[in-house]
Design an enzyme around this catalytic site. Sequence first.
Site, short mmCIF file in Angstrom:
data_model
loop_
_atom_site.label_atom_id
_atom_site.label_comp_id
_atom_site.label_asym_id
_atom_site.label_seq_id
_atom_site.Cartn_x
_atom_site.Cartn_y
_atom_site.Cartn_z
CG ASP A 1 64.81 49.44 2.84
OD1 ASP A 1 65.51 48.98 3.75
OD2 ASP A 1 65.09 50.47 2.21
CG HIS B 1 68.98 55.72 1.50
ND1 HIS B 1 69.27 54.49 0.96
CD2 HIS B 1 70.18 56.20 1.97
CE1 HIS B 1 70.56 54.24 1.09
NE2 HIS B 1 71.14 55.26 1.71
CG HIS C 1 67.66 49.72 -6.09
ND1 HIS C 1 68.86 50.05 -6.67
CD2 HIS C 1 67.90 49.59 -4.77
CE1 HIS C 1 69.78 50.11 -5.73
NE2 HIS C 1 69.23 49.85 -4.57
#
Length: 429
Positions: free
Chosen positions: A362, A267, A306
């Site tokens: 990210d 995450h 994702h």
Amino acid sequence: MTDSLTVRDNRTGQEYDVPIADGTIKAADLGKIKAGEDQPGLAVYDPGFVNTASCRSSVTFIDGDKGILEYRGYPIEQLAEGSNFLEVAYLLNHGALPTKAEFDAWEHEITYHTFVHENIKTFMEGFRYDAHPMGMLMASVGALSTFYPDARDIHDAENRHMQIVRMIAKMPTLGAWSFRHAQGKPFVYPDNELSYTANFLSMLFKMSEKTFEPDPRLVRALDVLFILHADHEQNASTNAVRSVGSTQVDPYSAVASGVGALYGPLHGGANEAVLRMLRRIGSKENIPSFIEGVKNGNEKLMGFGHRVYKNYDPRARIIKKAADDVFEVTGVNPLLEIALELEKIALEDEYFVKRKLYPNVDFYSGLIYEAFQFPPEMFTVLFAIGRTPGWLAQWLELVQDKEQKIARPKQIYTGARTLDFVPASERWA
Ligand SMILES: CC(=O)SCCNC(=O)CCNC(=O)[C@H](O)C(C)(C)COP(=O)(O)OP(=O)(O)OC[C@H]1O[C@@H](n2cnc3c(N)ncnc32)[C@H](O)[C@@H]1OP(=O)(O)O
Ligand SMILES: O=C([O-])CC(=O)C(=O)O
């Protein structure tokens, strides 16, 4: 009554029976079941909640196939372009954009709650010299619950508002102090003459008595990054906040659980992992062998893939652009070249195309954070500060939703039953 239960495995669509005490309900009957109504004997096996909606929400909309993200109906691109983080925090928590008077009051409240109790400072000073800042953040947010016992009254609207303001205000203070601790530097108190984001940079980097004046372009870039991270519907950390919040515990405890969930490398911790991965790859020449390792299942391409986006993450696109603005001030991060090449090769590779794996939020954020001189351990703390208004907006929605129940999933029991216990004195004789 039978002693078996029909279960549908959502990954394969396969139905099968497992032994249980209650009756059997076929998966085909699922549509007839009213949400929130207990059906003895029924369980749908959905590890990771791939197809399970745990709540109703009007905070954030995502269309993962088209790569669309909206907070309260406003496209993320427009908010990143024209809004600021505190306004977005207001939008998420109040459901609408503020008037000038509402914004001024909100900004004033948040600015004047940035200080934390001196004992929190003592508490943070007690961590080991090499404590990970996310561990420190998680613990200190949890510790705040002991300083505000009034927060336990979650049924009072004014009280809830107070805790929301406190948490958005204090998160940068806790985050900055976890950084200073790791650097062995004295903590810097908040400077409430500065904007939210400039004050955060001051608490991180100030080295003299003089007011710290960060480059406004860097302040703006960090503010935009906070906007991009502010909410993302039922991601793992928000799910943790809602799950813990559903027990009606105080919001500090619920948010501390969110920080814990965010810490993990699948995450929010992926931003730290991406940076370490890029450093490990080291040069463009090493990319093909790294990709081979990913395809062979030896490792993951961090910052890719994702649960919801099966298209380019719209935030990654904006971050890529923001990187140029930051690098103009700081100089280009040499890892950018590797990241761009890695993305190019991955997006043309059958493995990634077939699985619809694209860069997520990210992938590029760490390159900017590094240009700011943040060590990788701080990256997820920055994510957490940005995500705080979202966690709180989702918590607020949860505690006001009359239909929301305590989060308590079922399980498919696979262990032994009705064994006869033999005392140790006999077993070991
Ligand atoms: C802010 C955020 O949280 S964004 C996500 C940050 N996390 C990361 O970047 C870590 C890397 N990515 C991942 O681990 C995953 O893509 C997750 C956790 C984000 C999503 O996981 P899930 O939705 O459960 O997808 P799942 O793991 O089933 O992946 C589907 C397939 O793609 C593969 N896959 C998914 N992500 C990656 C990746 N980053 N690298 C290589 N393969 C991947 C899986 O191995 C799987 O392949 P298979 O069908 O051959 O078994
Ligand atoms: O939605 C998710 O699963 C993860 C994510 O991108 C986020 O939390 O920002």
